[in-house]
Design a protein around this motif. Structure first.
Motif, short mmCIF file in Angstrom:
data_model
loop_
_atom_site.label_atom_id
_atom_site.label_comp_id
_atom_site.label_asym_id
_atom_site.label_seq_id
_atom_site.Cartn_x
_atom_site.Cartn_y
_atom_site.Cartn_z
N ASN A 1 0.82 -1.21 0.00
CA ASN A 1 0.00 0.00 0.00
C ASN A 1 0.85 1.26 0.00
O ASN A 1 0.44 2.30 -0.53
N THR B 1 -8.84 5.05 -1.37
CA THR B 1 -8.39 3.67 -1.21
C THR B 1 -9.29 2.94 -0.21
O THR B 1 -9.80 3.55 0.73
N VAL C 1 -8.73 0.74 2.12
CA VAL C 1 -8.13 0.14 3.32
C VAL C 1 -9.09 0.27 4.50
O VAL C 1 -9.93 1.16 4.55
N CYS C 2 -8.94 -0.65 5.45
CA CYS C 2 -9.90 -0.74 6.56
C CYS C 2 -9.20 -1.26 7.80
O CYS C 2 -8.36 -2.16 7.72
N GLU C 3 -9.55 -0.69 8.95
CA GLU C 3 -8.96 -1.12 10.21
C GLU C 3 -9.97 -1.88 11.07
O GLU C 3 -9.71 -2.16 12.22
N PHE D 1 -10.19 -6.56 8.91
CA PHE D 1 -8.97 -6.70 8.13
C PHE D 1 -8.08 -7.73 8.78
O PHE D 1 -8.42 -8.29 9.81
N TYR E 1 -3.01 -5.95 8.71
CA TYR E 1 -1.96 -5.35 7.90
C TYR E 1 -1.61 -3.95 8.43
O TYR E 1 -2.49 -3.10 8.51
N ASP F 1 -0.11 -1.58 6.96
CA ASP F 1 -0.24 -0.54 5.94
C ASP F 1 -1.70 -0.25 5.58
O ASP F 1 -1.98 0.46 4.62
N CYS F 2 -2.64 -0.81 6.37
CA CYS F 2 -4.06 -0.49 6.22
C CYS F 2 -4.56 0.41 7.35
O CYS F 2 -5.73 0.79 7.36
N ARG F 3 -3.70 0.73 8.29
CA ARG F 3 -4.13 1.47 9.48
C ARG F 3 -4.35 2.94 9.18
O ARG F 3 -3.70 3.53 8.30
N THR G 1 -10.44 7.45 2.84
CA THR G 1 -10.56 6.03 3.21
C THR G 1 -11.99 5.75 3.68
O THR G 1 -12.24 5.64 4.89
#
Length: 246
Positions: free
Chosen positions: A112, A133, A135-137, A140, A143, A145-147, A170
């Motif tokens: 990411n 993007t 990405v999800c916290e 998930f 990861y 790099d998704c924070r 996000t």
């Protein structure tokens, strides 16, 4: 749905052809007058998602005319080097497992970070202010790099490094997969297309791809996939919760 400030008139969506990025694309199309998409070929085992991208884009254009007017150019970047430096189950033929680090071996280090850096470079050239993007916290695999902290740090670094004020959007960061299904339904309902909520959900079920093994043979209630990899598990559980309250 809350509109973006007036100066945010364009967005570049990191679009893999999966459930999350398709939902993010739908939200961007509901918000921004000009939307472009970006995909990456990094030697992923589930490269079938690259074919799904073109199908999803075509279906969105055909089923949602108002969005079609906003949907601009699609970009694809070859990142084979990422697959070469990554020893993961997404870039090698190996079983899914947890590593000693506590992360699953589906984690592709730097993915990411690299995606967003290249997206920012493209957005700079195209005069685009917002990078979207999925990405999800919440739902998930841990990861890093998704924070949210990673995304905020990248937004600052990229804006400083290119002397261009980027917003990294996000939309899914704090919602689970069930809520992602509901968001897609709401976006479809607000699109102005009769029956648009169900139409968008059906499009995601039928045409998006999430399965890490690239399975487009087995049709589940929530779409195509092996039904056993981590990505299929998240999607299936989210679908069950979404349908239970729907």
């Amino acid at each position: 749905m809350q509109n973006q400030p007036p100066h945010h008139t364009s967005a570049l969506v990191l679009f893999s052809g999966g459930q999350d990025s398709t939902t993010c694309l739908a939200q961007a199309l509901s918000r921004y007058p000009r939307v472009e998409t970006l995909g990456f070929d990094y030697g992923q085992r589930h490269s079938v998602e690259l074919q799904a991208r073109t199908v999803v884009l075509r279906e969105l254009r055909e089923r949602f005319p108002a969005w079609s007017e906003r949907l601009g150019e699609d970009h694809m970047l070859d990142l084979a080097v990422l697959g070469k430096v990554s020893e993961t189950s997404l870039t090698r033929d190996m079983a899914f497992r947890m590593e000693e680090s506590g992360l699953p071996n589906t984690f592709v280090p730097g993915r990411n970070l690299l995606f967003l850096t290249l997206a920012a470079a493209l957005a700079y050239r195209r005069g685009i202010q917002v990078i979207v993007t999925g990405v999800c916290e919440t739902d998930f695999s841990g990861y890093p790099d998704c924070r949210d902290d990673t995304m905020k740090a990248l937004q600052v670094a990229l804006s400083l490094g290119m002397d261009h004020r980027f917003l990294i959007d996000t939309p899914l960061m704090w919602i689970d997969k069930a809520a992602t299904w509901r968001l897609a339904e709401e976006l479809g309902q607000a699109s102005g297309v009769p029956g648009g909520g169900q139409a968008l959900v059906d499009l995601i079920v039928e045409h998006t791809h999430t399965c890490y093994l690239g399975d487009r043979v087995h049709r589940q209630d929530w779409g195509y996939g092996c039904g056993s990899c981590p990505a299929c598990g998240l999607r299936a559980r989210g679908w069950e919760r979404y349908r239970a309250v729907g």
